[in-house]
Design a protein around this motif. Structure first.
Motif, PDB file in Angstrom:
ATOM      1  N   TYR A  28       0.848  -1.202   0.000  1.00 22.34           N
ATOM      2  CA  TYR A  28       0.000   0.000   0.000  1.00 22.34           C
ATOM      3  C   TYR A  28       0.879   1.246   0.000  1.00 22.34           C
ATOM      4  O   TYR A  28       0.585   2.239  -0.656  1.00 22.34           O
ATOM      5  CB  TYR A  28      -0.917  -0.024   1.222  1.00 22.34           C
ATOM      6  N   GLN A  46      -5.356  -0.372  -7.801  1.00 18.69           N
ATOM      7  CA  GLN A  46      -4.703  -0.886  -6.591  1.00 18.69           C
ATOM      8  C   GLN A  46      -4.224  -2.337  -6.715  1.00 18.69           C
ATOM      9  O   GLN A  46      -3.080  -2.656  -6.414  1.00 18.69           O
ATOM     10  CB  GLN A  46      -5.640  -0.755  -5.398  1.00 18.69           C
ATOM     11  N   TYR A  50       0.153  -5.650  -7.471  1.00 14.65           N
ATOM     12  CA  TYR A  50       0.756  -6.867  -6.897  1.00 14.65           C
ATOM     13  C   TYR A  50       1.393  -7.794  -7.926  1.00 14.65           C
ATOM     14  O   TYR A  50       2.521  -8.239  -7.708  1.00 14.65           O
ATOM     15  CB  TYR A  50      -0.240  -7.588  -5.989  1.00 14.65           C
ATOM     16  N   ASN A  71       0.544   1.465  10.873  1.00 14.28           N
ATOM     17  CA  ASN A  71      -0.815   1.296  11.410  1.00 14.28           C
ATOM     18  C   ASN A  71      -0.880   0.089  12.344  1.00 14.28           C
ATOM     19  O   ASN A  71      -1.959  -0.363  12.704  1.00 14.28           O
ATOM     20  CB  ASN A  71      -1.814   1.048  10.278  1.00 14.28           C
ATOM     21  N   ARG A  73      -0.149  -2.956  11.612  1.00 13.91           N
ATOM     22  CA  ARG A  73      -0.678  -4.153  10.948  1.00 13.91           C
ATOM     23  C   ARG A  73       0.484  -4.937  10.369  1.00 13.91           C
ATOM     24  O   ARG A  73       1.517  -4.367  10.028  1.00 13.91           O
ATOM     25  CB  ARG A  73      -1.618  -3.760   9.802  1.00 13.91           C
ATOM     26  N   ARG A  74       0.263  -6.263  10.236  1.00 10.71           N
ATOM     27  CA  ARG A  74       1.281  -7.097   9.605  1.00 10.71           C
ATOM     28  C   ARG A  74       1.295  -6.780   8.113  1.00 10.71           C
ATOM     29  O   ARG A  74       0.229  -6.725   7.471  1.00 10.71           O
ATOM     30  CB  ARG A  74       0.916  -8.574   9.798  1.00 10.71           C
TER      31      ARG A  74
ATOM     32  N   SER B  30      -3.963  -7.399   3.806  1.00 11.05           N
ATOM     33  CA  SER B  30      -3.257  -6.343   4.522  1.00 11.05           C
ATOM     34  C   SER B  30      -3.396  -5.013   3.766  1.00 11.05           C
ATOM     35  O   SER B  30      -3.632  -3.962   4.359  1.00 11.05           O
ATOM     36  CB  SER B  30      -1.794  -6.737   4.690  1.00 11.05           C
ATOM     37  N   HIS B  31      -3.275  -5.098   2.438  1.00  4.15           N
ATOM     38  CA  HIS B  31      -3.407  -3.895   1.616  1.00  4.15           C
ATOM     39  C   HIS B  31      -4.772  -3.259   1.820  1.00  4.15           C
ATOM     40  O   HIS B  31      -4.884  -2.056   2.069  1.00  4.15           O
ATOM     41  CB  HIS B  31      -3.213  -4.281   0.143  1.00  4.15           C
ATOM     42  N   GLN B  33      -6.807  -3.535   4.255  1.00  2.00           N
ATOM     43  CA  GLN B  33      -6.927  -2.985   5.616  1.00  2.00           C
ATOM     44  C   GLN B  33      -6.255  -1.606   5.700  1.00  2.00           C
ATOM     45  O   GLN B  33      -6.816  -0.662   6.273  1.00  2.00           O
ATOM     46  CB  GLN B  33      -6.273  -3.946   6.628  1.00  2.00           C
ATOM     47  N   HIS B  34      -5.063  -1.524   5.097  1.00  7.24           N
ATOM     48  CA  HIS B  34      -4.370  -0.236   5.133  1.00  7.24           C
ATOM     49  C   HIS B  34      -5.186   0.849   4.450  1.00  7.24           C
ATOM     50  O   HIS B  34      -5.302   1.982   4.931  1.00  7.24           O
ATOM     51  CB  HIS B  34      -3.000  -0.338   4.456  1.00  7.24           C
ATOM     52  N   ARG B  35      -5.748   0.496   3.314  1.00  5.98           N
ATOM     53  CA  ARG B  35      -6.561   1.453   2.576  1.00  5.98           C
ATOM     54  C   ARG B  35      -7.767   1.852   3.422  1.00  5.98           C
ATOM     55  O   ARG B  35      -8.118   3.038   3.496  1.00  5.98           O
ATOM     56  CB  ARG B  35      -7.006   0.830   1.244  1.00  5.98           C
ATOM     57  N   ASP B  37      -7.964   1.814   6.628  1.00  5.35           N
ATOM     58  CA  ASP B  37      -7.497   2.688   7.715  1.00  5.35           C
ATOM     59  C   ASP B  37      -7.480   4.134   7.250  1.00  5.35           C
ATOM     60  O   ASP B  37      -7.953   5.042   7.947  1.00  5.35           O
ATOM     61  CB  ASP B  37      -6.086   2.281   8.151  1.00  5.35           C
ATOM     62  N   ASP B  38      -6.922   4.333   6.040  1.00  7.10           N
ATOM     63  CA  ASP B  38      -6.848   5.697   5.498  1.00  7.10           C
ATOM     64  C   ASP B  38      -8.235   6.300   5.329  1.00  7.10           C
ATOM     65  O   ASP B  38      -8.481   7.435   5.711  1.00  7.10           O
ATOM     66  CB  ASP B  38      -6.150   5.677   4.132  1.00  7.10           C
ATOM     67  N   ARG B  41      -9.729   7.255   8.554  1.00  7.04           N
ATOM     68  CA  ARG B  41      -9.166   8.527   9.042  1.00  7.04           C
ATOM     69  C   ARG B  41      -9.820   9.694   8.317  1.00  7.04           C
ATOM     70  O   ARG B  41      -9.993  10.766   8.869  1.00  7.04           O
ATOM     71  CB  ARG B  41      -7.667   8.552   8.822  1.00  7.04           C
ATOM     72  N   ARG B  46     -16.038   2.571   9.954  1.00  7.77           N
ATOM     73  CA  ARG B  46     -15.146   1.464   9.621  1.00  7.77           C
ATOM     74  C   ARG B  46     -15.729   0.511   8.561  1.00  7.77           C
ATOM     75  O   ARG B  46     -15.080   0.166   7.584  1.00  7.77           O
ATOM     76  CB  ARG B  46     -14.822   0.672  10.889  1.00  7.77           C
ATOM     77  N   GLU B  56     -12.449  -0.515  -4.345  1.00 10.70           N
ATOM     78  CA  GLU B  56     -11.343   0.144  -5.035  1.00 10.70           C
ATOM     79  C   GLU B  56     -10.278  -0.850  -5.480  1.00 10.70           C
ATOM     80  O   GLU B  56      -9.587  -0.640  -6.470  1.00 10.70           O
ATOM     81  CB  GLU B  56     -10.697   1.185  -4.111  1.00 10.70           C
TER      82      GLU B  56
END
Lengths: 113, 886
Positions: A28, A46, A50, A71, A73-74, B30-31, B33-35, B37-38, B41, B46, B56
């Motif tokens: 990310y 997005q 990968y 954040n 996270r793993r 994981s990707h 989740q990060h997105r 999170d953003d 914010r 959630r 997306e």
């Protein structure tokens, strides 16, 4: 709203290498970094990131390791390998040559011919 | 090594695939989740953020697959190509593929079957907890059975077993209200279930505390299977009172589903306390000399070794010896595994199964060797193609991978077909009841272990025979192909290789000839043994088994009832004669007794003149059974308890006790109880205990003088057995509806004795067919190899005008010389093996023109069958084609 440029074929790998060359990043993060360093002009689908990442990984240009993100996270962090750094240099040079050539071609005025 | 590397990479790809998938999955998540999170914010709730992040991201599955391909899908792709190529090649030559698959299917199937049986018989112990510490004391120079008092002493005085349980097998009539039916019963000591550590499925078991002397515990514990088949799995059956041999018994519980008693494959219907023995049999519970308790068994205490336990049992035995010299002479023990009836069945079965497993393994190895040489032949056919591919830059690794893909593909298909066949066979074996009278069930259903072994064997053999042409491919020199010359490996090494193959083929042919010889010998022997002189007639005889005990007849009520039954059956139209006996020759049991010379006064076992089998028979028995009297007379109805005791003995008895038949007539001998018995007749010798036994001494006693309530009625009639059986059943039912009867033809009763010979014959036959198949494949492979190697030479010979005969000789001469040599060796070995077979199948002799002729013809046919296609190929060589190719 800024118009976003279509990515030229074959340039994604170069962008990834460049993004990662500035420091270890997770997937990310690579996406954000490309957006950032292109001034928001380049937007990558997005998921498409990968296959690119894995391709570079398999070619030995990148190496990856699991870690913890900001954040908490793993996430898998990518880094340039020595080969990758060399390849980035070559690709950058060749892109610059191409870009200069195209730019100069485009800039040529009729009277210069 | 390249080969090793490629195998490793194949394996790592195969096995790490799941791991790679997991990693990709985790990273993509994981990707997202990060997105999310953003987005969160940025002010989204959630759940909404996660939803948006997923949208997306795009087509998740598609991207996952693209990612996987990018990471390492390529090897898989190459493999798919290889497999597709292999399939195409197999489709082009389906004959080869079919031969290969069938060969492997048989070999792997045979291994799977043998392993499954081995697994069920030996590897899988009895279905009780901690069965590995379960042992049964075995009295040396006797067997596993004990008298009840001896059992009690052994149980109470030993210090090695946690507790010693005992059981006995017998039949009883169960009457649940309507039709009484015969059932197989385990009489078990009160501690039986506790000693085995079992818990009831329903209700309760009986315990040591339920025993309060003879006939004190009228309880039944049903097996799970019998509960299902005879009580429809009705839980309210617990507490129900039923009649067992006319006595009231209460059903108190049902055993666990996986427990079928402690004698493997002999599944009893239910359990009753052994203290109630008198209600089932006439043996005296308290007679120390009467060893009727079938088996004792128990768990060794923790830390006690079998050797210590034996020493312990022996010391108990020594004290019993001293206390009861008459009943317990020489009391020493060994320990046996109780499941397969100790060493009686256990040892031969273990030996047989090990030998069979070895043979099956050899067959698989031979199959691999054959397929290997077929593969080598094909590779040499393809040597040009391979050399060309090498010259064009293909890597050897790539070519080998292709070869292995083909080999493994064939072996897996062969393995699957073989396994499917073996499953069918095993299922059939599992429901098969080899001896209709006994509750024998061989649960040899395949389990995970069997499947694993089959898969392993398939893969291993694929790699094994796939590896045969490797050297050939590695040695191929692409330069030769470019030069256009013949592509052949170097002569010297090839010569060596060929001679090894020769040897292999000779060994195979020899094994095949041995198997063919053995199976023909066994079949002939089996056919012979049915035309044997049994000492009674098989034709037109029916055996009607009744146990008057089951219907409540005891003591003095028995003889009149037996006479009435006999008379009633004799009155059935078409019945020529009827007799009865307590046991019959080649029946379930062969009671025996010591006999003494008339002059002996000290009747201790050591002074016995001989041990003789003892049959108690009615007057008309000899006529009904078809046993011929050599001299003297049979019994009369007047010879009962009040008359002097008499006997008819067989010739062997006469010779052994009296020296000659002439001396025996009218002479006397003594029984252990001191009774003097006069010989009034001499009967022909026969078979009594087994089909292969040596002549043994036998005495027939009048049943009126020594009554027995177990009776086999022997009915002689030429009527159709089916109809006659029905008539007999009706007649007996009219006499007493509560009397269960069991009717079969005399021939059918031999099932138990023919079981071994039949199994041996079938196994040998199956192995013989397999050996033959393998030889055919082997000869075929060899012949085609030699033909394809010399195709060019044949072309030249034909061009020069060679005769067909010369051509054939050149093409197949060597192969047929090997065949002849191998067959000769095999037949000689087979003649030796024939002697071994004669132990199992009586009258089997290899010195029989039919056997020898049969083997020679069979081997010749196999050779012709296998040589046909290569020979045609050699003859059809077109010289022009070869010249053109040049």
């Amino acid at each position: 709203m800024t118009t976003q440029a279509q990515l030229l074929p074959g340039t994604l790998d170069l962008l990834i290498l460049r993004a990662v060359s500035l420091g270890p990043l997770h997937g990310y993060g690579v996406l954000l970094r490309i957006e950032q360093i292109s001034g928001g002009a380049l937007l990558i689908e997005q998921g498409a990131l990968y296959p690119g990442l894995f391709r570079l990984l398999r070619q030995g240009l990148l190496k990856a390791d699991w870690g913890t993100s900001e954040n908490n996270r793993r996430a898998k962090f990518y880094e340039l390998t020595a080969v990758g750094r060399k390849r980035l240099q070559e690709e950058t040079d060749s892109w610059n040559r191409l870009a200069t050539a195209i730019a100069s071609a485009l800039a040529t005025q009729p009277e210069e011919i | 090594m390249r080969l090793f590397d490629s195998l490793r990479s194949f394996a790592s790809n195969l096995f790490h695939r799941a791991e790679i998938d997991r990693e990709i999955e985790e990273e993509l998540r994981s990707h997202i989740q990060h997105r999310a999170d953003d987005l969160e914010r940025g002010g989204l709730p959630r759940a909404e953020a996660e939803r948006r992040a997923r949208i997306e991201f795009g087509g998740y599955q598609r991207l996952k697959e693209e990612s996987r391909d990018a990471l390492g899908g390529q090897f898989g792709e190459g493999l798919v190509l290889d497999i597709r190529f292999a399939l195409r090649r197999m489709a082009k030559k389906p004959g080869f593929a079919i031969v290969a698959v069938l060969t492997l299917a048989f070999a792997i199937g045979a291994n799977a079957v043998v392993f499954a049986v081995l697994n069920a018989f030996i590897l899988r112990p009895l279905n009780v907890p901690q069965s590995e510490s379960l042992y049964g004391p075995w009295r040396l120079s006797s067997d596993m059975s004990e008298s009840y008092p001896d059992y009690l002493d052994l149980r109470d005085r030993n210090h090695s077993f946690e507790t010693l349980a005992a059981y006995n097998i017998l039949e009883a009539a169960l009457d649940t209200g309507n039709d009484p039916s015969r059932a197989w019963v385990d009489e078990a000591s009160g501690n039986y279930f506790d000693a085995l550590g079992l818990k009831p499925y329903l209700g309760r078991f009986f315990h040591g505390s339920d025993e309060h002397g003879p006939n004190s515990a009228p309880y039944i514990v049903l097996t799970y299977d019998y509960w299902h088949s005879h009580f429809q799995g009705d839980p309210s059956v617990v507490g129900r009172v039923v009649r067992l041999n006319k006595f009231p018994y209460t059903i108190i519980g049902v055993g666990p589903p996986e427990f079928h008693g402690t004698l493997m494959f002999f599944n009893p219907d239910f359990f009753v306390p052994i203290v109630n023995h008198a209600q089932f049999d006439e043996n005296d519970l308290n007679n120390r000399g009467d060893r009727w308790v079938f088996m004792t068994l128990g768990h060794l205490k923790a830390g006690v070794t079998p050797a210590q336990a034996i020493a312990d049992l022996n010391s108990v035995g020594a004290s019993l010896e001293k206390a009861y010299p008459k009943d317990d002479p020489k009391m020493s023990f060994k320990l046996a595994r109780p499941g397969l009836y100790g060493d009686y069945v256990g040892r031969p079965v273990r030996t047989f199964m090990t030998a069979l497993m070895l043979l099956a393994g050899l067959i698989l190895l031979a199959a691999c060797a054959n397929l290997g040489s077929l593969f080598a032949a094909r590779a040499s056919d393809r040597s040009r193609e391979i050399a060309l591919r090498l010259a064009l830059g293909s890597s050897r690794k790539r070519i080998l991978r292709g070869l292995f893909a083909e080999a493994v593909l064939i072996s897996l298909v062969g393995g699957a077909v073989g396994l499917a066949g073996s499953v069918v066979l095993l299922r059939a074996l599992s429901v098969w009841q080899p001896i209709s009278r006994w509750p024998l069930h061989m649960s040899v259903n395949p389990d995970v272990k069997v499947y694993a072994v089959a898969l392993f064997l398939a893969l291993a053999s694929g790699l094994l025979f796939g590896a045969v042409p490797v050297g050939q491919v590695l040695r191929t020199d692409p330069y030769e192909a470019v030069k256009g010359g013949a592509v052949e490996a170097k002569r010297g090494r090839f010569g060596l290789r060929l001679s090894f193959r020769d040897l292999l083929l000779v060994v195979q042919i020899a094994i095949c000839a041995v198997l063919v010889t053995s199976s023909i010998v066994a079949v002939r022997g089996l056919a012979h043994s049915l035309h044997n002189n049994f000492g009674f007639e098989l034709q037109n005889t029916m055996l009607v088994e009744t146990d008057l005990n089951m219907a409540g007849y005891r003591g003095d009520k028995v003889p009149p009832m037996q006479k009435r039954m006999m008379d009633a059956l004799a009155a059935i139209p078409g019945v020529e004669s009827v007799g009865f006996a307590d046991q019959v020759p080649l029946g379930d049991a062969q009671p025996d007794s010591n006999v003494f010379a008339d002059s002996t006064t000290d009747l201790r076992p050591a002074n016995a003149a001989s041990d003789a089998l003892m049959f108690k028979v009615s007057p008309e028995y000899f006529q009904a059974a078809g046993t011929a009297l050599v001299s003297g007379r049979a019994f009369t109805w007047q010879e009962d308890k009040d008359k002097p005791r008499v006997a008819v003995v067989n010739r062997q008895f006469a010779r052994k006790i009296f020296g000659s038949e002439a001396k025996a007539m009218g002479a006397y001998f003594k029984m252990p109880d001191g009774a003097r018995i006069q010989v009034v007749g001499i009967a022909e010798d026969g078979r009594y205990g087994s089909l292969t036994e040596d002549p043994q001494p036998v005495m027939f006693l009048p049943i009126l003088q020594s009554p027995s309530n177990s009776a086999f009625l022997v009915v002689r009639s030429s009527r159709d057995p089916e109809q006659l059986g029905q008539a007999i059943r009706n007649t007996l039912r009219n006499m007493d509806a509560g009397l269960p009867v069991y009717i079969q033809t005399r021939y059918k009763t031999l099932d138990a004795f023919l079981f071994g010979p039949r199994m041996a014959t079938i196994s040998l036959g199956v192995l013989g067919v397999m050996g033959a198949m393998l030889s055919v494949v082997g000869i075929f492979g060899m012949a085609s190899f030699s033909v394809s190697k010399r195709l060019r030479e044949f072309g030249i010979r034909i061009a020069l005008g060679a005769q067909r005969r010369e051509l054939l000789q050149a093409a197949l001469g060597q192969t047929f010389r090997l065949l002849a040599f191998g067959s000769a060796v095999g037949i000689l070995l087979g003649l030796a093996a024939g002697k071994v077979i004669a132990f199992i199948v009586s009258q089997a002799t290899p010195w029989d023109p039919i056997v020898l002729g049969g083997v020679v013809v069979t081997m010749l046919l196999l050779g012709l069958l296998a040589g046909w296609i290569p020979a045609r190929r050699a003859l059809a060589t077109d010289p022009l084609l070869l010249l053109r190719e040049e």
